[in-house]
Enzyme design. Structure first.
Site, PDB file in Angstrom:
ATOM      1  N   THR A   1      11.652  -7.803 -10.788  1.00 36.58           N
ATOM      2  CA  THR A   1      11.152  -9.168 -10.952  1.00 36.58           C
ATOM      3  C   THR A   1       9.973  -9.384 -10.012  1.00 36.58           C
ATOM      4  OG1 THR A   1      13.362  -9.909 -11.512  1.00 36.58           O
ATOM      5  CG2 THR A   1      11.787 -11.614 -10.834  1.00 36.58           C
TER       6      THR A   1
ATOM      7  N   CYS B   1       2.599   6.226  19.733  1.00 36.66           N
ATOM      8  CA  CYS B   1       3.727   5.776  20.549  1.00 36.66           C
ATOM      9  C   CYS B   1       4.777   5.059  19.700  1.00 36.66           C
ATOM     10  CB  CYS B   1       3.253   4.887  21.686  1.00 36.66           C
ATOM     11  SG  CYS B   1       2.130   3.600  21.187  1.00 36.66           S
TER      12      CYS B   1
ATOM     13  N   GLY C   1       0.813  -1.216   0.000  1.00 37.18           N
ATOM     14  CA  GLY C   1       0.000   0.000   0.000  1.00 37.18           C
ATOM     15  C   GLY C   1       0.843   1.260   0.000  1.00 37.18           C
TER      16      GLY C   1
ATOM     17  N   SER D   1      -3.685  -3.193  -0.710  1.00 36.26           N
ATOM     18  CA  SER D   1      -2.619  -3.980  -0.101  1.00 36.26           C
ATOM     19  C   SER D   1      -3.132  -5.369   0.252  1.00 36.26           C
ATOM     20  CB  SER D   1      -2.113  -3.263   1.160  1.00 36.26           C
ATOM     21  OG  SER D   1      -1.057  -3.985   1.736  1.00 36.26           O
ATOM     22  N   SER D   2      -2.235  -6.327   0.221  1.00 36.92           N
ATOM     23  CA  SER D   2      -2.595  -7.724   0.453  1.00 36.92           C
ATOM     24  C   SER D   2      -2.724  -8.079   1.937  1.00 36.92           C
ATOM     25  CB  SER D   2      -1.523  -8.606  -0.221  1.00 36.92           C
ATOM     26  OG  SER D   2      -1.387  -9.848   0.382  1.00 36.92           O
TER      27      SER D   2
HETATM   28  C1  LIG Z   1      -1.737  -0.318   6.050  1.00 39.10           C
HETATM   29  C2  LIG Z   1      -2.102   0.903   5.282  1.00 39.10           C
HETATM   30  C3  LIG Z   1      -1.244   1.449   4.314  1.00 39.10           C
HETATM   31  C4  LIG Z   1       0.127   0.875   4.053  1.00 39.10           C
HETATM   32  O1  LIG Z   1       0.057  -0.359   3.388  1.00 39.10           O
HETATM   33  P1  LIG Z   1       1.338  -1.336   3.445  1.00 39.10           P
HETATM   34  O2  LIG Z   1       0.960  -2.475   2.554  1.00 39.10           O
HETATM   35  O3  LIG Z   1       1.491  -1.737   4.872  1.00 39.10           O
HETATM   36  O4  LIG Z   1       2.497  -0.557   2.922  1.00 39.10           O
HETATM   37  C5  LIG Z   1      -1.659   2.564   3.631  1.00 39.10           C
HETATM   38  N1  LIG Z   1      -2.860   3.118   3.862  1.00 39.10           N
HETATM   39  C6  LIG Z   1      -3.717   2.625   4.763  1.00 39.10           C
HETATM   40  C7  LIG Z   1      -5.045   3.265   4.961  1.00 39.10           C
HETATM   41  C8  LIG Z   1      -3.367   1.511   5.517  1.00 39.10           C
HETATM   42  O5  LIG Z   1      -4.206   1.028   6.428  1.00 39.10           O
END
Ligand SMILES: *Cc1c(COP(=O)(O)O)cnc(C)c1O
Length: 393
Positions: free
Chosen positions: A241, A329, A74, A203-204
């Protein structure tokens, strides 16, 4: 000795990989390890796995497979969308609109573009529930506005934005619209055709797939600069890759998410509401942050007056409960979360915040355990709080 209970209530931070997902991935680490760019059979096996995963992820959001670009997660998708659009439209303008409650992958990229590349960014305020006001958005648009980036659903308070309406406004003004849908895509229905979205980050690992893989949806015809330069992978738009086992896992996770969507939403909503109602009933001076209606099914965010979030986390962790607090934190700062500040919580209330997120492995029994234990934790911390004792007088 009784084994210590381990209870995971932090599904917004990450999720475990589902068994079905892992089973799909395993052969691609050993037997089918080829490079998808290679001409031989090994390469073709990897390539066809890549194609299948692309279809699975596309299907989750009703996109065309060739609008899906795999990334390392993400954060990369967010960085790519913002920088890629900003640089490609430099001749048209330098103004970007986002909100104050975005993930740091958006906020810090915006700050970088302001500081080092001469862009100007408007950070929209949100209302008490964490939603932007469409009027504010319209008023912020200028001749030089080239991009609007507003998150689909917030990772701390679960608030879902009026994405369709934002997309319409962007379209009327001919401005590119990006949304960070990392918390949304796979957790609630997302349909890019219906939403007038030009770019969308996903994101996965937030939907039971492996970490370090994600995707950027790029609507056909959208021009943006590349972010990772190198080989010709991902139709010459994202070099490197391909991480085939991770991508295969992400594809499977997307397929499962789509197939289980209705059940996922109703089960999580039921568990979450029970948790919310029982905690509100048992613990006085408690408020729920975010929206009741427009909210991710698994998210609850409480503020308990008179105490500090870190203390709650510590005591919960001793009981085996993994949760998250509203203060930053992790970043080593004592400031409360920018999201809780943006919805107008006073410092001292924001400090006593707790995010609990339920997921596909949460049971009624887990909710019982929290409902039994959380009131004692709060009571114990309050009994040590001078503010609380003062308020009792
Ligand atoms: C977790 C998150 C991301 C980051 O995604 P990653 O795959 O951990 O880099 C970005 N935006 C939101 C809203 C998220 O919850």
């Amino acid at each position: 000795m009784m084994e210590k209970r381990r209870l995971y209530m932090d599904y917004s931070a990450t999720t475990p990989v589902k068994k079905e997902v892992l089973d799909e991935m395993m052969p691609y680490l050993t037997d089918y390890f080829g490079n998808a760019s290679s001409f031989h059979t090994f390469g073709r096996e990897a390539k066809s796995a890549l194609d299948k995963a692309r279809e699975q992820v596309a299907s989750l959001i009703n996109a065309k497979p060739n609008e899906i670009y795999f990334t390392a997660g993400g954060s990369e998708s967010d960085n790519w969308a913002l920088e890629g659009i900003a640089y490609a439209n430099r001749n048209k303008g330098n103004h970007i609109i986002t909100s104050k409650i975005e993930h740091h992958a958006i906020l810090h990229t915006c700050e970088y573009l302001e500081k080092h590349h001469g862009f100007e960014v408007t950070y929209l305020d949100v209302d008490g529930e964490g939603r932007i006001r469409l009027e504010d958005l319209k008023n912020a648009i200028k001749d030089t506005t080239i991009l609007i980036s507003i998150m689909f659903a917030n990772n701390e308070i679960g608030t879902i934005q009026p994405i369709k309406e934002i997309g319409q406004i962007a379209k009327e003004h001919n401005i590119v619209f990006h949304t960070d849908a990392v918390q949304a895509a796979g957790n609630i229905p997302v349909d890019v055709k219906e939403l007038e979205v030009d770019l969308m980050s996903m994101s996965s690992h937030k939907i039971y797939g492996p970490k370090g893989v994600g995707a950027l949806y790029i609507k056909t015809g959208t021009k943006l600069h590349n972010f990772v330069h190198g080989g010709a992978q991902e139709r010459r738009r994202r070099a490197g890759t391909e991480n085939i086992p991770a991508i295969v896992g992400y594809g499977k996770a997307a397929e499962l998410a789509k197939a289980n969507m209705d059940n996922h939403i109703s089960t999580l909503t039921r568990l979450r509401n029970r948790l919310m109602n029982e905690i509100l009933e048992r613990i006085p001076n408690t408020r729920v942050n975010g929206s009741v209606e427009n909210r991710l099914p698994g998210n609850i965010n409480f503020s308990f007056e008179f105490i500090e979030g870190e203390g709650i986390l510590l005591l919960l962790d001793m009981l085996g409960i993994a949760a998250s607090s509203g203060s930053a934190c992790t970043s080593g700062s004592l400031d409360p979360s920018h999201v809780l500040m943006a919805i107008g919580l006073p410092h001292e209330i924001a400090h006593g915040s707790l995010r609990l997120t339920v997921g596909d492995f949460t049971t009624e029994d887990d909710i019982d355990y929290i409902v039994e234990n959380l009131p004692g934790v709060i009571e114990r911390l309050r009994s040590m709080s001078p503010l609380y004792n003062e308020s009792k007088k």
